[in-house]
Design a protein around this motif. Structure first.
Motif, short mmCIF file in Angstrom:
data_model
loop_
_atom_site.label_atom_id
_atom_site.label_comp_id
_atom_site.label_asym_id
_atom_site.label_seq_id
_atom_site.Cartn_x
_atom_site.Cartn_y
_atom_site.Cartn_z
N HIS A 178 3.41 -2.43 11.94
CA HIS A 178 1.97 -2.20 11.94
C HIS A 178 1.55 -2.11 10.48
O HIS A 178 2.35 -1.69 9.63
CB HIS A 178 1.64 -0.90 12.68
CG HIS A 178 0.17 -0.65 12.80
ND1 HIS A 178 -0.57 -0.01 11.80
CD2 HIS A 178 -0.72 -0.94 13.79
CE1 HIS A 178 -1.82 0.06 12.18
NE2 HIS A 178 -1.95 -0.49 13.39
N PRO A 179 0.33 -2.52 10.12
CA PRO A 179 -0.10 -2.47 8.72
C PRO A 179 0.02 -1.11 8.03
O PRO A 179 0.06 -1.04 6.81
CB PRO A 179 -1.57 -2.91 8.79
CG PRO A 179 -1.64 -3.78 9.99
CD PRO A 179 -0.67 -3.17 10.97
N VAL A 180 0.12 -0.02 8.78
CA VAL A 180 0.30 1.31 8.19
C VAL A 180 1.61 1.41 7.42
O VAL A 180 1.73 2.15 6.44
CB VAL A 180 0.23 2.40 9.30
CG1 VAL A 180 0.80 3.72 8.84
CG2 VAL A 180 -1.21 2.57 9.78
N PHE A 181 2.62 0.65 7.85
CA PHE A 181 3.97 0.79 7.29
C PHE A 181 4.28 -0.31 6.27
O PHE A 181 3.96 -1.47 6.47
CB PHE A 181 5.01 0.77 8.42
CG PHE A 181 4.70 1.79 9.47
CD1 PHE A 181 4.83 3.15 9.20
CD2 PHE A 181 4.23 1.41 10.72
CE1 PHE A 181 4.51 4.10 10.15
CE2 PHE A 181 3.93 2.35 11.67
CZ PHE A 181 4.07 3.70 11.39
N SER A 182 4.99 0.10 5.21
CA SER A 182 5.33 -0.85 4.14
C SER A 182 6.35 -1.87 4.58
O SER A 182 6.40 -2.98 4.08
CB SER A 182 5.83 -0.10 2.91
OG SER A 182 6.99 0.66 3.25
N GLY A 183 7.17 -1.52 5.57
CA GLY A 183 8.18 -2.45 6.05
C GLY A 183 7.69 -3.36 7.15
O GLY A 183 8.45 -3.81 7.98
#
Length: 184
Positions: A178-183
């Motif tokens: 999800h865009p919230v996560f850097s990975g």
């Protein structure tokens, strides 16, 4: 939302012509009926009848979890503001099998959740900034005020219907996209 506390009880008849100033049951009944009608006809009546609904996200966003069983897609509301995070899934009576709420805390931090005013059991997935699931609190107890700890600093928490993590084969260590996560 502001509210008023209304005490019910005896109402004295107004002093003046034809009144002794003593308690008058007719006035008390009239006052109560007037109060009930005023509240029922008030635009605030629906707000007073039920608890305030959770501050909800305006749209649903796709979120994917890659587990040993494959990729699972959810449609989630994202709680980005303090108000949305505070209210979460409170007062909801149901949650779809592939629905949920993602709580974005913006930075890694220890997180403590609870189930106050939450009527349905949930699985809470505590997720690190890289998108890996740190831990899962499964089948949390509805209406409980017991704190549920992330166990380590996390970026977000995903709440899904209770039992879904096990049913779908989701486990600690799996990856969330999800865009919230850097990975991503």
């Amino acid at each position: 939302m502001p509210f008023a506390i209304v005490k019910t009880g005896a109402v004295s008849a107004p002093k003046g012509r034809g009144s002794s100033g003593r308690f008058c049951p007719g006035w008390a009944s009239l006052a109560r009926v007037s109060l009930v009608l005023a509240l029922a006809l008030s635009p605030l009546a629906p707000a007073l009848a039920e608890p305030a609904p959770a501050a909800q996200a305006t749209s649903l966003e796709a979120l994917e979890i890659t587990s040993a069983k494959g990729v699972v897609t959810f449609e989630v509301e994202v709680a980005r503001t303090d108000e949305q995070r505070t209210n979460g899934l409170m007062y909801r009576k149901s949650l779809g099998e592939r629905a949920g709420m993602l709580f974005d805390f913006k930075v890694d931090q220890p997180v403590y959740m609870w189930m106050k005013n939450t009527y349905i059991p949930l699985d809470m997935l505590f997720i690190r900034a890289d998108g890996s699931i740190a831990r899962i609190a499964a089948m949390t107890t509805p209406l409980s005020t017991q704190t549920i700890s992330s166990g380590e600093p996390v970026r977000a928490v995903l709440e899904i219907a209770g039992g879904q993590a096990r049913k779908l084969g989701i486990a600690a260590g799996d990856r969330v996209a999800h865009p919230v996560f850097s990975g991503k």
